[in-house]
Scaffold this active site. Structure first.
Site, short mmCIF file in Angstrom:
data_model
loop_
_atom_site.label_atom_id
_atom_site.label_comp_id
_atom_site.label_asym_id
_atom_site.label_seq_id
_atom_site.Cartn_x
_atom_site.Cartn_y
_atom_site.Cartn_z
N ASP A 43 0.83 -1.22 0.00
CA ASP A 43 0.00 0.00 0.00
C ASP A 43 0.86 1.26 0.00
O ASP A 43 1.99 1.26 0.48
CB ASP A 43 -0.92 -0.02 1.23
N ASN A 50 -10.97 -2.25 -5.59
CA ASN A 50 -10.17 -1.30 -6.38
C ASN A 50 -10.83 -0.93 -7.72
O ASN A 50 -10.42 0.05 -8.36
CB ASN A 50 -8.75 -1.82 -6.61
#
Ligand code: IPE
Ligand code: IPE
Ligand code: MG
Length: 252
Positions: free
Chosen positions: A20, A68
């Site tokens: 991330d 996502n």
């Protein structure tokens, strides 16, 4: 930090990473978010090399979540294309290093056929390798995985009374994949974001502020060093009496 500070007899056999912070890494440099994803490639392959060097057997990385798809279309398109390029560019090198490539996630219509084809080619090319398994979680969601397993259980016709944890576990995307010993998340977020919900039940969790594009094998080794200081109890009582948390309070 180097591997020298680690106990090589107690290297976690399965490390999972939430890669991330790519977007913030790029934005803090005045670059478009996609440049962060690009920069993440070097981090990933340094971590793969570092993991191979110390004998990690399973490395699982979160590349694209079922959530996502909610990102701007341009970023989603970039990520799909980038993952295709990455597979083409790195597949042979991973193969030469003895890495077996696998994927977990939903193979639904949103994933381009060409990418699915490249995934299958990579799986097939590397299927006999046994040094390390690199599992890429793509279009992966922990809840979707459990839903898919439950559907398979229902379709199998098994009666409700006979369902055990094993019944579910052996219908997850890769039943051979052991549960992670250690889960690392970069970039200062303290959540799983739907990663390996079933499998992380007893994993040790490690969080770092380092953004994924800056993460290197030394950071992996630091996470493993911290992991080696943890006591995994799996619900039992510590065989050493007081656990380390109490001991470090100065009471013991
Ligand atoms: C992780 O980085 C990569 C993917 C989710 C594909 P992000 O893109 O989430 O970066 P941040 O968290 O927005 O900085
Ligand atoms: C998790 O990161 C998914 C991947 C790293 C692929 P996100 O950046 O999507 O997670 P949230 O939205 O911050 O929870
Ligand atoms: Mg993020």
């Amino acid at each position: 930090m180097t591997a020298l500070a680690l106990d090589l007899e107690r290297v976690p056999s399965h490390v999972a990473c939430v890669m991330d912070g790519n977007g913030r890494w790029a934005q803090s440099r005045g670059l478009p978010r996609t440049e962060g994803h690009r920069a993440g490639e070097q981090a990933l392959f340094d971590v793969v090399d570092g993991a191979l060097d110390i004998g990690v057997e399973w490395l699982t990385v979160y590349a694209f979540s079922t959530e996502n798809w909610r990102r701007p279309a341009g970023e989603v398109r970039f990520l799909l294309e980038f993952n295709e390029e990455l597979l083409l560019r790195r597949r042979d090198d991973l193969h030469e290093r003895g890495v077996r490539i696998r994927f977990v996630g939903r193979r639904d219509r949103r994933v381009p056929k060409r990418l699915l084809g490249l995934m299958d080619d990579a799986i097939d090319l590397t299927k006999h390798n046994d040094r390390m398994t690199l599992t890429i979680a793509f279009n992966y969601g922990g809840r979707a995985e459990i839903v898919d397993a439950v559907r398979a259980v229902v379709n199998s016709g098994i009666s409700a009374e006979r369902i055990t944890e094993r019944t579910i576990a052996c219908r997850l995307y890769d039943p051979e994949m052991p549960e992670p010993d250690l889960m690392i998340r970069t970039s200062g977020e303290f959540r799983t974001s739907n990663f390996l919900l079933w499998e992380l039940a007893y994993s040790e969790l490690y969080f770092t502020d380092t953004a994924w594009p800056d993460f290197r094998r030394g950071d992996l080794y630091e996470a493993i060093r911290v992991y080696q200081e943890r006591e995994r109890r799996f619900g039992r009582v510590s065989p050493n009496g007081a656990g380390p948390a109490i001991a470090s309070n100065g009471d013991a």
